[in-house]
Motif scaffolding. Sequence first.
Motif, PDB file in Angstrom:
ATOM      1  N   ASP A  55       3.655  -1.713  -2.400  1.00 54.46           N
ATOM      2  CA  ASP A  55       2.972  -2.536  -1.403  1.00 54.46           C
ATOM      3  C   ASP A  55       1.785  -3.266  -2.014  1.00 54.46           C
ATOM      4  O   ASP A  55       1.616  -4.483  -1.835  1.00 54.46           O
ATOM      5  CB  ASP A  55       2.545  -1.685  -0.206  1.00 54.46           C
ATOM      6  CG  ASP A  55       1.732  -0.450  -0.586  1.00 54.46           C
ATOM      7  OD1 ASP A  55       1.666  -0.118  -1.791  1.00 54.46           O
ATOM      8  OD2 ASP A  55       1.176   0.193   0.324  1.00 54.46           O
ATOM      9  N   ARG A  56       0.975  -2.547  -2.775  1.00 52.38           N
ATOM     10  CA  ARG A  56      -0.178  -3.185  -3.418  1.00 52.38           C
ATOM     11  C   ARG A  56       0.242  -4.071  -4.588  1.00 52.38           C
ATOM     12  O   ARG A  56      -0.344  -5.133  -4.825  1.00 52.38           O
ATOM     13  CB  ARG A  56      -1.161  -2.119  -3.907  1.00 52.38           C
ATOM     14  CG  ARG A  56      -1.865  -1.376  -2.782  1.00 52.38           C
ATOM     15  CD  ARG A  56      -2.975  -0.499  -3.331  1.00 52.38           C
ATOM     16  NE  ARG A  56      -3.725   0.152  -2.264  1.00 52.38           N
ATOM     17  CZ  ARG A  56      -4.803   0.913  -2.461  1.00 52.38           C
ATOM     18  NH1 ARG A  56      -5.249   1.109  -3.700  1.00 52.38           N
ATOM     19  NH2 ARG A  56      -5.419   1.468  -1.435  1.00 52.38           N
ATOM     20  N   ALA A  59       1.681  -7.260  -3.100  1.00 48.65           N
ATOM     21  CA  ALA A  59       0.630  -7.991  -2.399  1.00 48.65           C
ATOM     22  C   ALA A  59      -0.292  -8.697  -3.394  1.00 48.65           C
ATOM     23  O   ALA A  59      -0.685  -9.851  -3.188  1.00 48.65           O
ATOM     24  CB  ALA A  59      -0.175  -7.038  -1.516  1.00 48.65           C
ATOM     25  N   GLU A  97      13.557 -10.063  -3.805  1.00 56.00           N
ATOM     26  CA  GLU A  97      12.425 -10.446  -2.968  1.00 56.00           C
ATOM     27  C   GLU A  97      12.766 -11.743  -2.228  1.00 56.00           C
ATOM     28  O   GLU A  97      13.034 -12.778  -2.854  1.00 56.00           O
ATOM     29  CB  GLU A  97      11.175 -10.648  -3.831  1.00 56.00           C
ATOM     30  CG  GLU A  97       9.993 -11.253  -3.118  1.00 56.00           C
ATOM     31  CD  GLU A  97       9.550 -10.458  -1.892  1.00 56.00           C
ATOM     32  OE1 GLU A  97       9.257 -11.100  -0.873  1.00 56.00           O
ATOM     33  OE2 GLU A  97       9.506  -9.223  -1.962  1.00 56.00           O
TER      34      GLU A  97
END
Length: 396
Positions: A55-56, A59, A97
């Motif tokens: 997630d990080r 992001a 993605e």
Amino acid sequence: MQVIHARATSAIAEVLRDRMVTPLFQPIVDLSSGLVVGLEALARGPAGAELEFPDRLFAAAREAGVLAELDMLCVERALECTVAASAPPPLLFINAEPAVLDQPVSSRVIEMVGNGLPFRYILEYTERALPTSPGVLVHLAGIVHQFGNGIALDDVGVDPMSLAFLPVLEPEVIKLDMSLLRNPDTEHTRSVCTTVAAEALRTGAVVLAEGVETEDDLVTARRLGARWGQGWFFGRPAPMGQVTHRFDPAAATQVPPPRPGFHQARGTPFQVAAGHGPAISGSAAQMTAALDRLRKLIAADDHAVILMSAADAGVPALPGLLADTTARSIIVLDNPVPGESAVVVIGPTYGSAALCVESASGRLVFLDRLPAVADVARVLLNRLGPGRLADRADRP
């Protein structure tokens, strides 16, 4: 805030420069035999660092404008680690993605795929990509098949619209979202699983349940029609060096074989439609009847997917079909086929229809058989994808 942003930007730049992505691999298991049929690669950043978890990591890449570079690095590292394994799995699942599906493939990936892989990879599309990149999905699926590999549709059941795309994409693997496993007796779950089961029976696709964490989950997954499963019940994600699973050597043959050219149908929408059904004179009465049938389908479900290509000299009433619809997914081609008009309506549960009209002759074809309608939909979606992707035949 600026300090945090600068630190994350610097950290993601270091990850890319030093190729600091180490994928973990989670087993995918045959629910009947208990054998491992494949592994899913899950990206991880530097262990113990701020960007270790996806997630990080993603992001930070998105914020720094390098999401495409990170996504491609994750694919490279997944392939590299699996190729180097002492006992590669029969199948390797790799996530795509959605935001960067149309990016050029790196020379490293082309090299590895071109040299031949000791496994078959399955490229996973999440349903998040469906409303934003449907044309690219069809293009990429066709090219993946050219290299002998396959595709999976992930998170099926979260958005009913994904069910409408199933017959268009015809994925080799259909992955049931874990929310269905947690709520197996709801009307929504029953509806999704009924539709998925019918599609799997029609195409031979393998149904896979995500989120299997307990013995009860395993029983539920089987009840929902899953043939394969993945989750902590079968094993936590681990580095390739710690993978000691017993693989099913026949797993790759349990997935439908690749079909080069299937996603890239040749001809115009009318030509493809005429190959499936009779082309009749488009009298006023015939046209009115066909448009009325489409209106009823469009009004039947907000989750219908509507594709439309309206030529200037086509059917004047065609654009009016969308006047009162509440459908969430309406795709209107801005480069219609000269001299032709076409509209396709595909719903998640009730069927589908396509109307194609040839302006010069005034003939029309109306189709209501799902495989034929899906063929026309693929022709239209191929006109949506970026030209650079359609022309790049060497993409794996």
